[in-house]
Motif scaffolding. Structure first.
Motif, PDB file in Angstrom:
ATOM      1  N   HIS A 211     -28.550 -19.001 -13.832  1.00 22.85           N
ATOM      2  CA  HIS A 211     -27.997 -17.928 -13.000  1.00 22.85           C
ATOM      3  C   HIS A 211     -28.120 -18.202 -11.502  1.00 22.85           C
ATOM      4  CE1 HIS A 211     -27.587 -14.558 -16.169  1.00 22.85           C
ATOM      5  NE2 HIS A 211     -27.659 -15.705 -16.779  1.00 22.85           N
ATOM      6  N   PRO A 212     -29.303 -18.587 -11.004  1.00 16.22           N
ATOM      7  CA  PRO A 212     -29.424 -18.798  -9.568  1.00 16.22           C
ATOM      8  C   PRO A 212     -28.521 -19.917  -9.040  1.00 16.22           C
ATOM      9  CG  PRO A 212     -31.596 -18.679 -10.596  1.00 16.22           C
ATOM     10  CD  PRO A 212     -30.603 -18.771 -11.695  1.00 16.22           C
ATOM     11  N   VAL A 213     -28.365 -20.975  -9.824  1.00 12.04           N
ATOM     12  CA  VAL A 213     -27.537 -22.089  -9.357  1.00 12.04           C
ATOM     13  C   VAL A 213     -26.083 -21.688  -9.269  1.00 12.04           C
ATOM     14  CG1 VAL A 213     -27.281 -24.565  -9.575  1.00 12.04           C
ATOM     15  CG2 VAL A 213     -29.029 -23.408 -10.879  1.00 12.04           C
ATOM     16  N   VAL A 214     -25.620 -20.968 -10.274  1.00  7.49           N
ATOM     17  CA  VAL A 214     -24.229 -20.513 -10.252  1.00  7.49           C
ATOM     18  C   VAL A 214     -23.998 -19.657  -9.013  1.00  7.49           C
ATOM     19  CG1 VAL A 214     -22.574 -18.999 -11.411  1.00  7.49           C
ATOM     20  CG2 VAL A 214     -23.892 -20.658 -12.745  1.00  7.49           C
ATOM     21  N   ILE A 215     -24.907 -18.736  -8.750  1.00  2.00           N
ATOM     22  CA  ILE A 215     -24.769 -17.882  -7.573  1.00  2.00           C
ATOM     23  C   ILE A 215     -24.795 -18.723  -6.292  1.00  2.00           C
ATOM     24  CG2 ILE A 215     -25.872 -16.038  -6.235  1.00  2.00           C
ATOM     25  CD1 ILE A 215     -26.991 -14.997  -8.938  1.00  2.00           C
ATOM     26  N   HIS A 216     -25.691 -19.693  -6.255  1.00  4.53           N
ATOM     27  CA  HIS A 216     -25.787 -20.540  -5.071  1.00  4.53           C
ATOM     28  C   HIS A 216     -24.492 -21.302  -4.801  1.00  4.53           C
ATOM     29  CE1 HIS A 216     -26.932 -24.396  -3.017  1.00  4.53           C
ATOM     30  NE2 HIS A 216     -27.413 -23.512  -2.187  1.00  4.53           N
ATOM     31  N   ARG A 217     -23.908 -21.863  -5.851  1.00  7.09           N
ATOM     32  CA  ARG A 217     -22.676 -22.626  -5.665  1.00  7.09           C
ATOM     33  C   ARG A 217     -21.535 -21.740  -5.201  1.00  7.09           C
ATOM     34  NH1 ARG A 217     -26.438 -25.660  -6.142  1.00  7.09           N
ATOM     35  NH2 ARG A 217     -26.412 -27.563  -7.394  1.00  7.09           N
ATOM     36  N   LEU A 218     -21.521 -20.511  -5.683  1.00  5.34           N
ATOM     37  CA  LEU A 218     -20.476 -19.583  -5.242  1.00  5.34           C
ATOM     38  C   LEU A 218     -20.733 -19.136  -3.809  1.00  5.34           C
ATOM     39  CD1 LEU A 218     -19.950 -17.459  -8.485  1.00  5.34           C
ATOM     40  CD2 LEU A 218     -18.427 -19.196  -7.528  1.00  5.34           C
TER      41      LEU A 218
ATOM     42  N   GLU B 114     -22.078 -21.088  -1.485  1.00  5.62           N
ATOM     43  CA  GLU B 114     -21.785 -22.223  -0.612  1.00  5.62           C
ATOM     44  C   GLU B 114     -20.316 -22.620  -0.621  1.00  5.62           C
ATOM     45  OE1 GLU B 114     -24.663 -25.052   0.448  1.00  5.62           O
ATOM     46  OE2 GLU B 114     -25.211 -23.033   1.148  1.00  5.62           O
ATOM     47  N   ASN B 115     -19.742 -22.639  -1.814  1.00  8.17           N
ATOM     48  CA  ASN B 115     -18.405 -23.194  -1.942  1.00  8.17           C
ATOM     49  C   ASN B 115     -17.318 -22.167  -2.208  1.00  8.17           C
ATOM     50  OD1 ASN B 115     -20.589 -25.170  -3.338  1.00  8.17           O
ATOM     51  ND2 ASN B 115     -19.184 -26.330  -2.051  1.00  8.17           N
ATOM     52  N   GLY B 116     -17.625 -20.934  -1.876  1.00 10.07           N
ATOM     53  CA  GLY B 116     -16.620 -19.887  -1.977  1.00 10.07           C
ATOM     54  C   GLY B 116     -16.048 -19.731  -3.373  1.00 10.07           C
ATOM     55  N   PRO B 117     -14.871 -19.131  -3.501  1.00  9.53           N
ATOM     56  CA  PRO B 117     -14.258 -18.910  -4.810  1.00  9.53           C
ATOM     57  C   PRO B 117     -13.961 -20.246  -5.476  1.00  9.53           C
ATOM     58  CG  PRO B 117     -13.181 -17.582  -3.117  1.00  9.53           C
ATOM     59  CD  PRO B 117     -14.082 -18.554  -2.415  1.00  9.53           C
ATOM     60  N   LEU B 118     -14.256 -20.303  -6.748  1.00 11.21           N
ATOM     61  CA  LEU B 118     -14.072 -21.542  -7.491  1.00 11.21           C
ATOM     62  C   LEU B 118     -13.484 -21.257  -8.871  1.00 11.21           C
ATOM     63  CD1 LEU B 118     -17.455 -23.396  -6.752  1.00 11.21           C
ATOM     64  CD2 LEU B 118     -15.174 -24.149  -6.026  1.00 11.21           C
ATOM     65  N   GLY B 119     -12.703 -22.211  -9.362  1.00 11.02           N
ATOM     66  CA  GLY B 119     -12.218 -22.131 -10.738  1.00 11.02           C
ATOM     67  C   GLY B 119     -13.333 -22.519 -11.689  1.00 11.02           C
TER      68      GLY B 119
END
Lengths: 119, 119
Positions: A32-39, A41-46
């Motif tokens: 969960h934390p990594v997914v949130i972190h990537r979103l 940093e890298n904005g909306p993602l597919g």
DNA sequence: CTGTATCCACAACGATACTG
DNA sequence: CAGTATCGTTGTGGATACAG
């Protein structure tokens, strides 16, 4: 401050309430934390773009995590196009509010852990 | 800075290393953060004293959590006396270094969650 | 591209009762 | 006081294959 309509009290069922335990129950999982972190940093993602950013997560687990985060109002899922089917995952205001927690975890990890490759 | 003898690299086995995932694997459980928090706030505590502070945890789970935290060098277990058998759990330097993470979780919970009793 | 469908393994949590 | 011993339930994660 919040654009979310769902009340926060729903999350807090249980007799032994504590802000830390409850927070841990919401985001205290491996991915969960990594997914949130990537979103963050890298904005909306597919879906697959996110999967590459997260790196190491399986499709099934990522689906589970995203569904859970969506249920709790941290993540927004938007269908961008139908013909070539495209989706975008992004953080809600509530999701972005977790930034200090995620950053604290990242900073601690950077300072106190060592990557195995560096050996 | 650290009095621990165990290398940190041990924790990081795995191909997909990431400071956040690894940190989440170490303390991203329901009770781990609360146990650490109570030890941060209330200093060294005996098993049952800690159990009362944590509030809601079962003896078995607390044992599991403490063993896990001890294994990873966050917590120290000291037998204080044998005759009336007494034990003290305290944080190591490494355990105390987690304070910013724990506090970030607590603050987020305080700000974004509502206790059910307040309703 | 965006997922589902299975199936499995193991970790985490919980309640109750009991022990040195 | 400081746990253990069970036993059971649920959660979490992971691999692989397949589908709209």
């Amino acid at each position: 401050m919040s654009t979310d309509s769902e009340p926060l009290e729903v999350w807090c069922a249980g007799s032994d309430w504590c802000p830390i335990t409850t927070t841990a129950t919401l985001i205290g999982k491996k991915w969960h934390p990594v997914v949130i972190h990537r979103l963050l940093e890298n904005g909306p993602l597919g879906f697959n773009a996110l999967k590459e950013e997260v790196d190491g997560i399986s499709a099934k687990v990522q689906t589970d995590v995203l569904e859970d985060l969506e249920e709790h109002g941290f993540v927004d899922r938007t269908v961008v196009s139908e013909k070539p089917f495209r989706v975008e995952y992004s953080l809600t205001d509530r999701g972005q509010s977790l930034e200090p927690v995620i950053i604290a975890m990242r900073d601690w990890g950077r300072e106190h852990l060592t990557a195995p490759a560096d050996q």
